[in-house]
Design a protein around this motif. Structure first.
Motif, PDB file in Angstrom:
ATOM      1  N   CYS A   1       0.812  -1.217   0.000  1.00  0.00           N
ATOM      2  CA  CYS A   1       0.000   0.000   0.000  1.00  0.00           C
ATOM      3  C   CYS A   1       0.843   1.264   0.000  1.00  0.00           C
ATOM      4  O   CYS A   1       0.363   2.338  -0.397  1.00  0.00           O
ATOM      5  N   LEU A   2       2.065   1.167   0.440  1.00  0.00           N
ATOM      6  CA  LEU A   2       2.923   2.351   0.474  1.00  0.00           C
ATOM      7  C   LEU A   2       3.197   2.906  -0.915  1.00  0.00           C
ATOM      8  O   LEU A   2       3.632   4.048  -1.056  1.00  0.00           O
ATOM      9  N   ALA A   3       2.934   2.095  -1.954  1.00  0.00           N
ATOM     10  CA  ALA A   3       3.192   2.554  -3.315  1.00  0.00           C
ATOM     11  C   ALA A   3       2.157   3.554  -3.802  1.00  0.00           C
ATOM     12  O   ALA A   3       2.452   4.379  -4.665  1.00  0.00           O
ATOM     13  N   PHE A   4       0.925   3.490  -3.271  1.00  0.00           N
ATOM     14  CA  PHE A   4      -0.116   4.353  -3.831  1.00  0.00           C
ATOM     15  C   PHE A   4      -0.971   5.046  -2.769  1.00  0.00           C
ATOM     16  O   PHE A   4      -1.959   5.702  -3.107  1.00  0.00           O
ATOM     17  N   LEU A   5      -0.620   4.916  -1.492  1.00  0.00           N
ATOM     18  CA  LEU A   5      -1.329   5.611  -0.426  1.00  0.00           C
ATOM     19  C   LEU A   5      -0.327   6.335   0.470  1.00  0.00           C
ATOM     20  O   LEU A   5       0.826   5.900   0.586  1.00  0.00           O
ATOM     21  N   PRO A   6      -0.754   7.429   1.106  1.00  0.00           N
ATOM     22  CA  PRO A   6       0.139   8.105   2.048  1.00  0.00           C
ATOM     23  C   PRO A   6       0.552   7.169   3.182  1.00  0.00           C
ATOM     24  O   PRO A   6      -0.240   6.347   3.648  1.00  0.00           O
ATOM     25  N   VAL A   7       1.798   7.295   3.611  1.00  0.00           N
ATOM     26  CA  VAL A   7       2.307   6.430   4.669  1.00  0.00           C
ATOM     27  C   VAL A   7       1.437   6.537   5.919  1.00  0.00           C
ATOM     28  O   VAL A   7       1.140   5.538   6.579  1.00  0.00           O
ATOM     29  N   ALA A   8       0.996   7.758   6.267  1.00  0.00           N
ATOM     30  CA  ALA A   8       0.173   7.949   7.454  1.00  0.00           C
ATOM     31  C   ALA A   8      -1.132   7.181   7.346  1.00  0.00           C
ATOM     32  O   ALA A   8      -1.597   6.573   8.321  1.00  0.00           O
ATOM     33  N   GLN A   9      -1.728   7.182   6.183  1.00  0.00           N
ATOM     34  CA  GLN A   9      -2.995   6.483   5.985  1.00  0.00           C
ATOM     35  C   GLN A   9      -2.816   4.977   6.095  1.00  0.00           C
ATOM     36  O   GLN A   9      -3.641   4.267   6.672  1.00  0.00           O
ATOM     37  N   VAL A  10      -1.719   4.473   5.538  1.00  0.00           N
ATOM     38  CA  VAL A  10      -1.433   3.041   5.612  1.00  0.00           C
ATOM     39  C   VAL A  10      -1.198   2.621   7.060  1.00  0.00           C
ATOM     40  O   VAL A  10      -1.737   1.609   7.533  1.00  0.00           O
ATOM     41  N   ALA A  11      -0.403   3.400   7.773  1.00  0.00           N
ATOM     42  CA  ALA A  11      -0.104   3.069   9.161  1.00  0.00           C
ATOM     43  C   ALA A  11      -1.362   3.117  10.023  1.00  0.00           C
ATOM     44  O   ALA A  11      -1.558   2.265  10.899  1.00  0.00           O
ATOM     45  N   ALA A  12      -2.215   4.117   9.778  1.00  0.00           N
ATOM     46  CA  ALA A  12      -3.461   4.211  10.542  1.00  0.00           C
ATOM     47  C   ALA A  12      -4.326   2.981  10.305  1.00  0.00           C
ATOM     48  O   ALA A  12      -4.964   2.466  11.231  1.00  0.00           O
ATOM     49  N   GLY A  13      -4.356   2.486   9.065  1.00  0.00           N
ATOM     50  CA  GLY A  13      -5.125   1.281   8.771  1.00  0.00           C
ATOM     51  C   GLY A  13      -4.582   0.064   9.487  1.00  0.00           C
ATOM     52  O   GLY A  13      -5.331  -0.728  10.067  1.00  0.00           O
ATOM     53  N   LEU A  14      -3.248  -0.099   9.477  1.00  0.00           N
ATOM     54  CA  LEU A  14      -2.645  -1.252  10.141  1.00  0.00           C
ATOM     55  C   LEU A  14      -2.918  -1.226  11.637  1.00  0.00           C
ATOM     56  O   LEU A  14      -3.167  -2.265  12.253  1.00  0.00           O
ATOM     57  N   PHE A  15      -2.899  -0.036  12.222  1.00  0.00           N
ATOM     58  CA  PHE A  15      -3.055   0.040  13.667  1.00  0.00           C
ATOM     59  C   PHE A  15      -4.516   0.080  14.115  1.00  0.00           C
ATOM     60  O   PHE A  15      -4.815   0.452  15.248  1.00  0.00           O
ATOM     61  N   THR A  16      -5.403  -0.304  13.205  1.00  0.00           N
ATOM     62  CA  THR A  16      -6.743  -0.683  13.654  1.00  0.00           C
ATOM     63  C   THR A  16      -6.737  -2.111  14.194  1.00  0.00           C
ATOM     64  O   THR A  16      -7.754  -2.588  14.697  1.00  0.00           O
ATOM     65  N   ALA A  17      -5.594  -2.786  14.114  1.00  0.00           N
ATOM     66  CA  ALA A  17      -5.497  -4.185  14.533  1.00  0.00           C
ATOM     67  C   ALA A  17      -6.021  -4.439  15.946  1.00  0.00           C
ATOM     68  O   ALA A  17      -6.751  -5.412  16.164  1.00  0.00           O
ATOM     69  N   PRO A  18      -5.670  -3.616  16.952  1.00  0.00           N
ATOM     70  CA  PRO A  18      -6.203  -3.903  18.295  1.00  0.00           C
ATOM     71  C   PRO A  18      -7.728  -3.884  18.372  1.00  0.00           C
ATOM     72  O   PRO A  18      -8.314  -4.610  19.180  1.00  0.00           O
ATOM     73  N   ILE A  19      -8.364  -3.041  17.543  1.00  0.00           N
ATOM     74  CA  ILE A  19      -9.825  -3.048  17.512  1.00  0.00           C
ATOM     75  C   ILE A  19     -10.314  -4.418  17.031  1.00  0.00           C
ATOM     76  O   ILE A  19     -11.235  -5.016  17.615  1.00  0.00           O
ATOM     77  N   PHE A  20      -9.691  -4.933  15.977  1.00  0.00           N
ATOM     78  CA  PHE A  20     -10.068  -6.250  15.465  1.00  0.00           C
ATOM     79  C   PHE A  20      -9.723  -7.355  16.462  1.00  0.00           C
ATOM     80  O   PHE A  20     -10.432  -8.363  16.550  1.00  0.00           O
ATOM     81  N   VAL A  21      -8.609  -7.177  17.197  1.00  0.00           N
ATOM     82  CA  VAL A  21      -8.257  -8.167  18.216  1.00  0.00           C
ATOM     83  C   VAL A  21      -9.373  -8.292  19.243  1.00  0.00           C
ATOM     84  O   VAL A  21      -9.776  -9.398  19.623  1.00  0.00           O
ATOM     85  N   LEU A  22      -9.883  -7.151  19.697  1.00  0.00           N
ATOM     86  CA  LEU A  22     -10.975  -7.176  20.658  1.00  0.00           C
ATOM     87  C   LEU A  22     -12.205  -7.876  20.092  1.00  0.00           C
ATOM     88  O   LEU A  22     -12.809  -8.730  20.738  1.00  0.00           O
TER      89      LEU A  22
END
Length: 312
Positions: free
Chosen positions: A89-110
């Protein structure tokens, strides 16, 4: 669901060390991406990491054979796929947006822990997850909430896969050794890297120069700098991911996942040290919120586990 007792404080220290290592090595991906591609990077890094792991196995007598091969393979593919999507995703999305998406992980963990495995989730951890995620958004800034489109769902998918992989680490692979899961993870990434290079060799797409061609670039003959920083990545990832796996083996995923928020401030710290990148006030507030979320989990865990000690 496994009844293996949690050692949350020990897991938190493992995640802290993991974050500092990964934050350092990931800051040099931009150097690797200048002349080589994502797929070659993962393939070469996997070979290096597996060679180092094999050497360590010989020296200290590690046993890399899985007890449940199917579970290890499944867990490895899930985690490797999450990381490929993230880097892709880093190829076509802002790094901040990609990182924010990945760090939704704890929400999914719950959500997965509660509805798929029936694990009770207390209000303190729910509040901590929300506080930590709000801190991530504060740290990343408004860019993470802008330019929303279908492609922006991919980092969230990466976060969901990453969360699921973290949960099954303990649910499916609780009896596996950390080094076994580590070997499986790098083998999966290495195979995916080889497959990617093979596909690109057949398709032969037009590849932009520099970092813009990171995802589309197939096999090339890179210089020594690529191998140097790929080796640093391999060694750092080997130790760092090993610590992360160990953390998820000794404590519940819904607790350990909170501490992974420290990766963002750790990466920002190394960005300042290495590249002289300076954070604004909002970023510092976000890091304080992230630290507060981790502290809430650690204090709550000590209250629930009075028999545990800081060194247990």
């Amino acid at each position: 669901m496994t009844t293996t007792p949690d050692r949350t404080l020990t897991a938190a220290l493992a995640i802290l060390a993991y974050a500092l290592l990964i934050g350092f090595t990931d800051n040099f991906v931009r150097v690797v991406a200048v002349e080589a591609g994502l797929w070659q990077f993962h393939a070469v890094r996997a070979v290096m990491a597996l060679a180092l792991l094999g050497l360590a196995a010989q020296v200290v007598g590690l046993d890399l054979r899985p007890l449940r091969p199917g579970a290890v393979v499944a867990r490895s593919v899930i985690h490797a796929t999450a990381m490929l999507i993230y880097f892709g995703c880093l190829a076509f999305l802002p790094v901040a947006q990609v990182a924010a998406g990945l760090f939704t992980a704890p929400i999914f963990v719950l959500l997965i822990s509660r509805f798929a495995f029936g694990e009770p989730i207390g209000p303190v951890r729910v509040v901590a997850v929300m506080l930590g995620f709000a801190g991530v958004l504060m740290l990343l800034g408004r860019d993470s909430l802008q330019e929303a489109r279908l492609a922006a769902l991919l980092p969230v998918i990466s976060g969901a896969l990453y969360a699921f992989g973290n949960i099954v680490t303990r649910e499916w692979c609780a009896q596996e050794r950390a080094e076994t899961l580590l070997a499986g993870f790098f083998m999966a990434l290495g195979v995916m890297g080889l497959v990617g290079m093979g596909v690109l060799a057949l398709v032969a797409p037009e590849v932009p120069a520099g970092t813009a061609g990171f995802v589309l670039r197939g096999a090339v003959w890179p210089g020594g700098e690529f191998y140097l920083w790929t080796f640093v990545q391999a060694a750092g990832s080997l130790l760092g991911v090993g610590l992360m796996i160990k953390a998820y083996l000794i404590a519940s995923a819904s607790r350990v996942s909170i501490f992974e928020y420290i990766i963002l401030p750790a990466s920002a710290l190394w960005g300042w040290v290495i590249w002289d990148e300076v954070l604004d006030l909002g970023a510092w507030i976000g890091m304080a919120m992230i630290a507060g979320a981790g502290a809430m989990i650690a204090l709550r865990s000590r209250q629930l586990e009075p028999e545990a000690t800081p060194l247990s």
